[in-house]
Every structure is written in C-alpha cells, then in structure tokens.
Design a protein around this motif. Structure first.
Motif, PDB file in Angstrom:
ATOM      1  N   THR A 281       0.868  -1.175   0.000  1.00 30.87           N
ATOM      2  CA  THR A 281       0.000   0.000   0.000  1.00 30.87           C
ATOM      3  C   THR A 281       0.904   1.223   0.000  1.00 30.87           C
ATOM      4  O   THR A 281       1.853   1.286   0.786  1.00 30.87           O
ATOM      5  N   LEU A 282       0.633   2.178  -0.895  1.00 31.07           N
ATOM      6  CA  LEU A 282       1.460   3.379  -0.965  1.00 31.07           C
ATOM      7  C   LEU A 282       0.746   4.513  -0.241  1.00 31.07           C
ATOM      8  O   LEU A 282      -0.427   4.790  -0.514  1.00 31.07           O
ATOM      9  N   THR A 283       1.443   5.144   0.712  1.00 28.73           N
ATOM     10  CA  THR A 283       0.882   6.330   1.371  1.00 28.73           C
ATOM     11  C   THR A 283       1.864   7.473   1.189  1.00 28.73           C
ATOM     12  O   THR A 283       3.064   7.291   1.363  1.00 28.73           O
ATOM     13  N   THR A 284       1.350   8.643   0.824  1.00 28.67           N
ATOM     14  CA  THR A 284       2.201   9.808   0.638  1.00 28.67           C
ATOM     15  C   THR A 284       1.337  11.065   0.758  1.00 28.67           C
ATOM     16  O   THR A 284       0.242  10.998   1.340  1.00 28.67           O
ATOM     17  N   THR A 285       1.841  12.186   0.251  1.00 28.84           N
ATOM     18  CA  THR A 285       1.073  13.436   0.347  1.00 28.84           C
ATOM     19  C   THR A 285       0.994  14.121  -1.011  1.00 28.84           C
ATOM     20  O   THR A 285       1.803  13.855  -1.895  1.00 28.84           O
TER      21      THR A 285
ATOM     22  N   ARG B 280       0.174  18.201  -2.634  1.00 30.38           N
ATOM     23  CA  ARG B 280       0.010  19.601  -2.266  1.00 30.38           C
ATOM     24  C   ARG B 280      -1.384  20.115  -2.606  1.00 30.38           C
ATOM     25  O   ARG B 280      -1.882  19.870  -3.694  1.00 30.38           O
TER      26      ARG B 280
ATOM     27  N   MET C 201      -0.786  20.299   2.891  1.00 29.35           N
ATOM     28  CA  MET C 201      -0.510  18.958   2.401  1.00 29.35           C
ATOM     29  C   MET C 201      -1.719  18.059   2.685  1.00 29.35           C
ATOM     30  O   MET C 201      -2.264  18.080   3.789  1.00 29.35           O
TER      31      MET C 201
ATOM     32  N   SER D  29      -2.859  14.136   2.887  1.00 30.51           N
ATOM     33  CA  SER D  29      -2.344  12.769   2.911  1.00 30.51           C
ATOM     34  C   SER D  29      -3.209  11.896   1.998  1.00 30.51           C
ATOM     35  O   SER D  29      -4.422  12.068   1.941  1.00 30.51           O
TER      36      SER D  29
ATOM     37  N   LYS E 179      -3.570   7.729  -0.079  1.00 33.22           N
ATOM     38  CA  LYS E 179      -3.141   6.321  -0.089  1.00 33.22           C
ATOM     39  C   LYS E 179      -3.668   5.631  -1.337  1.00 33.22           C
ATOM     40  O   LYS E 179      -4.599   6.131  -1.989  1.00 33.22           O
TER      41      LYS E 179
ATOM     42  N   MET F 206       5.119   7.395  -7.246  1.00 35.81           N
ATOM     43  CA  MET F 206       5.460   8.594  -6.449  1.00 35.81           C
ATOM     44  C   MET F 206       5.621   9.814  -7.366  1.00 35.81           C
ATOM     45  O   MET F 206       5.118  10.889  -7.066  1.00 35.81           O
TER      46      MET F 206
ATOM     47  N   ASN G 102       3.412  13.098  -7.148  1.00 32.23           N
ATOM     48  CA  ASN G 102       4.056  14.373  -6.823  1.00 32.23           C
ATOM     49  C   ASN G 102       3.844  15.441  -7.894  1.00 32.23           C
ATOM     50  O   ASN G 102       4.079  16.623  -7.644  1.00 32.23           O
TER      51      ASN G 102
ATOM     52  N   THR H  73      -6.844  10.844   2.454  1.00 24.34           N
ATOM     53  CA  THR H  73      -7.114  10.215   3.751  1.00 24.34           C
ATOM     54  C   THR H  73      -7.386  11.268   4.828  1.00 24.34           C
ATOM     55  O   THR H  73      -7.427  10.956   6.009  1.00 24.34           O
ATOM     56  N   LYS H  74      -7.550  12.538   4.388  1.00 26.63           N
ATOM     57  CA  LYS H  74      -7.721  13.621   5.358  1.00 26.63           C
ATOM     58  C   LYS H  74      -8.614  14.704   4.742  1.00 26.63           C
ATOM     59  O   LYS H  74      -8.595  14.881   3.524  1.00 26.63           O
ATOM     60  N   ASN H  75      -9.373  15.404   5.557  1.00 27.23           N
ATOM     61  CA  ASN H  75     -10.107  16.588   5.086  1.00 27.23           C
ATOM     62  C   ASN H  75      -9.171  17.779   5.150  1.00 27.23           C
ATOM     63  O   ASN H  75      -8.577  18.026   6.193  1.00 27.23           O
TER      64      ASN H  75
END
Lengths: 418, 116
Positions: free
Chosen positions: B50-54, B56, B61, B63, B65, B79, B83, B111-113
C-alpha cells in the motif's frame, strides 16, 4: 470560573476515545482541550497505514483512524476548544488554560482525564558529542516537516534508533527522494515492529546496524557527517570500530517519554519505569477524580490499545462523577516478576469485574510461559511463542480470582521454557 | 532461484526460504504456519505494498493512499505521478485524487479533510 463535569486534556486518540466513552456512560457535560488547531494529535502526521486492525478490523492510515473518532465527537456534539494550552491542573481539579480568544481562564471540573500523549527523546537527552549544526531532528519532527508542512529536511540521512517512527521515516524520506544511508540501533534487537523492518528498510535495501551508535556529529553550520561505532555488551562504544559516514541529516528515533508536566503540577505519583502516573484498573491516579490514559500513561505501540485504554478511563471518570467517588473494596498490588519491566494498572482497587493487565517484557525471548502468581500459587498461565519489548502483552485476571487473592499482591512474570 | 525474507504475518518473524523456478514457487521452508507459506507465495513472485504519501493543496498537504496494494517494483514511478499533482480545491476523506493510476485499476484517494 466555569464549572464543567468532565475536562479532557488532549484531543488525540486517547482524549477523543475517553470523551466518547464518558458520553456513552451518561456524562454529557464534557470539554476537550487541545493545543493544536485540529483534533487527532500525532495521528494527523502518521499518514502511513497499519492503524485500526484490532479496533475497526480494517487497515487505516493515521488521519483516517483519527477521522473515525472526530466524527463520533462531532455527532455527539462534544464541545472542543482547539488552539488552547493547558497551563496547570490542581489536585482539586481546577484547570488553568489559555488561548487567543479567551486569554487566560479557569475551569472547575468534577473529573479530569489526562490524555496529553508523549514526546520524543531529544539530542540533549542522548548526550551525543559534537557541534550543534542544523540538520539534527527527531524522527517525529521530520515527519511533521514532510507530511504536514511539505518540506524535505535533508537528502543524505542517517537514523539513530530503530523505533517505529524512525523506520517509517526511513521509507518516507526515501520515497520523497532522499538517500537513507543506514539505521543504527544501540540494542542487539530492533525496537520497532517486524512489519516495519521489512517494509521500511528491507524493501529499500537500507541496512540496519544493530549494536551500533552515533558517537560524534560533525559539521559547524550544517551536519556534514557522523561517526558511528559498534558497542560492546555493556553498550559502551568500541572506538576501534569507529566509521565516518558523510550525511547532511541525522534523525533520532530513540524512544518516547510521556508528557507529564501537568501531572507533576497536580502532585500525581508517577511510575519510574513508565514515566506515567500510577493508576488502578479504572485508570484513576492517586488523586481522586483525575484519570490518565494513552501515551501519557505509558507508551503504546498500537493506537488501537490507546483507544481501548481511554474507554476505560472515560467510563471510570463518568462513574466517578455519577457516584461522587468509588467503592474501593480491595487494594491488590501488581508486582514485577522475571523479565517484566512494568504493568498497567499498578494496583487493583475493586474485584467486582475482570481486570486486563498490560505489561512489557525487558528482553526478546522465544518459547515462554506468561504467569501471574498470588504468592506461590499460579493464578494465570499462558504459553507464548515469542515476546519482545516492542510489543505490549496482556493477561486477563477474572473477578472470582481477584476475590480470592490471599497475599495482597499479584506477580506477573515470564518463564523461559527452552 | 532462492529468495530469503522475514515473514510479517505475525510477530514471530520467521525466516522464510522460497525456491522459485520459472517464476513459480516450488517450495517454502522456515515457516511455522500455513499463513506464512501463503504470504511467501505472493511475496516471492509479485510483492505488493500500500502506498501512502502526500499531495500539495495550495499551501497545505493532503495525505493520500492507494486503495489497494500496488506492485512494489513501481513505487517510485507512482510517487513521481502523485508528486506532479497540485490541488486547488478543498478535499474530503475518500476523494479520488488519481483514478486508475498507471492502468492498475487502483485509485489514489485522500485520507484527510483539508480546507484551502
């Protein structure tokens, strides 16, 4: 001064879970205080997956795990004050806090849940020789730079300590284009989960040097390199093995310390091993109506267990408020047997319900029996294939067993079978 | 060909030895349970992560997945693709950031608001 039934200090996984649990136990007048601008605590920067397998039976990232609890807090309309720093908590449960909107203010609570979490051991606490150049960060600080702020703190990285955050950051920095040269671990075993060794180091061919430490940091303005060396059995560096590694960044992942300044202010008795409060099975400290849970109580490896523990504390706080105290019908001390570093809780003050005892072992062992004893009598026994300091263990002591404790103490130990 | 790795199914951490012939697993040794053998089968031939990153979003930022594990050998490529994304609007948990990344049928989701 405002009066509030239950004040929860910290809005991370422990604080949110304690709030939801107290609400569901019948206490509606709750306030969560947190110094950050949003709920979730450290989970917001832990963007990797692996959270929630026990609690939600699915694999979540940190922010997703937090979001599950944020939604519960929102749905129950539990009030939250963010950007609010708690300055002091007294034994009588008067909380002094401040924020931009209200300035300094005080709250009288009937019960308090301490859920402030922990912080990382910093360079100052490690006594590494050398200059004080830029480029030395704790792994968690680097994690915040990369995942929250969007900056890469360095390009050639050495990591000291194989704690989980360090391992996670080895992968994270590699994926973002940095070169992680090596991870040094003082101990002969890693402090991180096996899963993280495999997926964060082995996957990217990053060497893990066990029984190695950083003996010197080089560079004046910016880190230019570090000298690493092997250590002997007494953890002293063997200088003949010293090796210079060129790098621009040193990340430290050398353990976490519960953040207990507020607990000390309230004269709460702390456990010298855990760095957190001494608590009973309800997670009540030795100050009536003040509870502690999550990483401020002892450092956990899985957030799922933080939520579980905070539920106990939240429920305890609700009962305390509803009944104006507790009926404590016993005081059984938990004592440490072979290979056990600490237990939580440290004592049991009611035998009405089963009590789950969490503990950590002091070394890696295979083929063992976990035992709990009342004097010489074995009251619990279970075989385990493997125990390790990085993985918290637990045993359940039944209520009817608690009612028959004769020695006034229960000793938890690990017996080697091989 | 022989491949060695550590099993991560449980905390035991068994050292697995896998024999591969013509891209197929012919034997697994070192495992203590059947789950270890099953893990070794996939891990030896087609490892996935599983790839998790951020990503912009304005100054902030987000997050993200992958909704399913992706082939391990191409993580760097994914990636670079992730990016190159720059978001201009607010994002909610679960929003698709890149659909069907590199034709894998797997989405990259928030994965985030994040409000911008």
């Amino acid at each position: 001064m405002r009066n509030i039934d239950l004040v929860i200090i910290g809005g991370g996984p422990a604080g949110m879970s304690a709030a939801v649990s107290a609400y569901n136990s019948g206490i509606k007048d709750i306030l969560i205080l947190d110094r950050e601008p949003r709920l979730g605590g450290i989970l917001q920067q832990c963007i990797h997956n692996g959270f929630g397998l026990h609690r939600f039976k699915e694999e979540l990232t940190g922010p997703e795990y937090s979001w599950k609890y944020e939604q519960m807090v929102n749905e129950l309309k539990i009030p939250v004050m963010l950007g609010t720093m708690v300055l002091d908590v007294t034994e009588d449960k008067i909380i002094t806090a401040m924020n931009e909107e209200n300035g300094v203010f005080q709250i009288q609570a009937k019960a308090v849940v301490m859920a402030m979490g922990c912080r990382e051991r910093s360079r100052g606490a490690l006594n590494i020789a050398g200059m004080r150049p830029a480029g030395i960060y704790t792994a968690g600080a680097a994690q915040k730079f990369v995942n929250i702020k969007g900056y890469l703190p360095g390009k050639k990285v050495v990591i000291l300590g194989s704690g989980d955050i360090g391992l996670i950051m080895a992968r994270r920095m590699t994926l973002e284009g940095a070169k992680v040269i090596t991870v040094c671990e003082l101990m002969p075993y890693s402090g991180g989960l096996t899963r993280n060794i495999v997926q964060c180091l082995n996957d990217f061919d990053i060497p893990l040097k066990l029984s190695h430490t950083v003996v010197k940091i080089h560079g004046k303005e910016r880190v230019e390199g570090v000298t690493i060396a092997k250590v002997d059995k007494s953890l002293k560096p063997i200088m003949e093995t010293a090796e210079y590694i060129e790098c621009d960044t040193l990340l430290l992942s050398c353990g976490l310390i519960p953040e207990n300044e507020l607990s000390k202010g309230a004269s709460i008795t702390l456990d010298r091993v855990t760095g957190g409060a001494v608590v009973d099975q309800r997670r009540e400290t030795d100050k009536k109506g003040i509870f502690a849970c999550g990483n401020v109580l002892h450092v956990h490896d899985l957030v799922d267990y933080v939520s579980e523990e905070a539920e106990i504390a939240g429920k305890g706080a609700a009962e305390y408020i509803q009944n104006d105290g507790f009926n404590k019908n016993c005081d059984i001390k938990m004592t440490l047997g072979d290979c056990v570093r600490y237990t939580v809780p440290q004592h049991i003050t009611s035998n009405e319900n089963d009590v789950k005892i969490y503990f950590r072992v002091s070394d890696v062992h295979k083929d063992v029996t976990v035992e709990a004893k009342d004097g010489d009598e074995v009251i619990f026994s279970r075989k385990k294939q493997r125990v390790a300091p990085g993985e918290m263990e637990s045993i359940l002591i039944k209520s009817d067993v608690l009612k028959n404790i004769k020695s006034g103490a229960i000793t938890v130990g690990v017996k080697l079978n091989g | 060909m022989e491949k060695n790795f550590t099993c991560i199914v449980c905390p035991m951490g068994c050292s697995l030895k896998v024999q591969i012939e013509d891209g197929k697993v012919v034997s697994v040794t070192g495992n203590t349970c059947p789950r270890g053998a099953k893990y070794a089968q996939t891990e030896a031939v087609a490892p996935v992560r599983t790839l998790t990153t951020t990503v912009r979003a304005g100054e902030k930022m987000v997050s993200v997945k992958s909704t399913q594990p992706l082939p391990k050998e191409n993580l760097k490529k994914y990636m670079d693709m992730i990016n190159s994304v720059k978001l201009e609007t607010s994002v909610n948990v679960g929003d698709v950031i890149i659909a069907d990344i590199d034709g894998t049928g797997i989405d990259i989701v928030a994965t985030k608001n994040v409000d911008i």
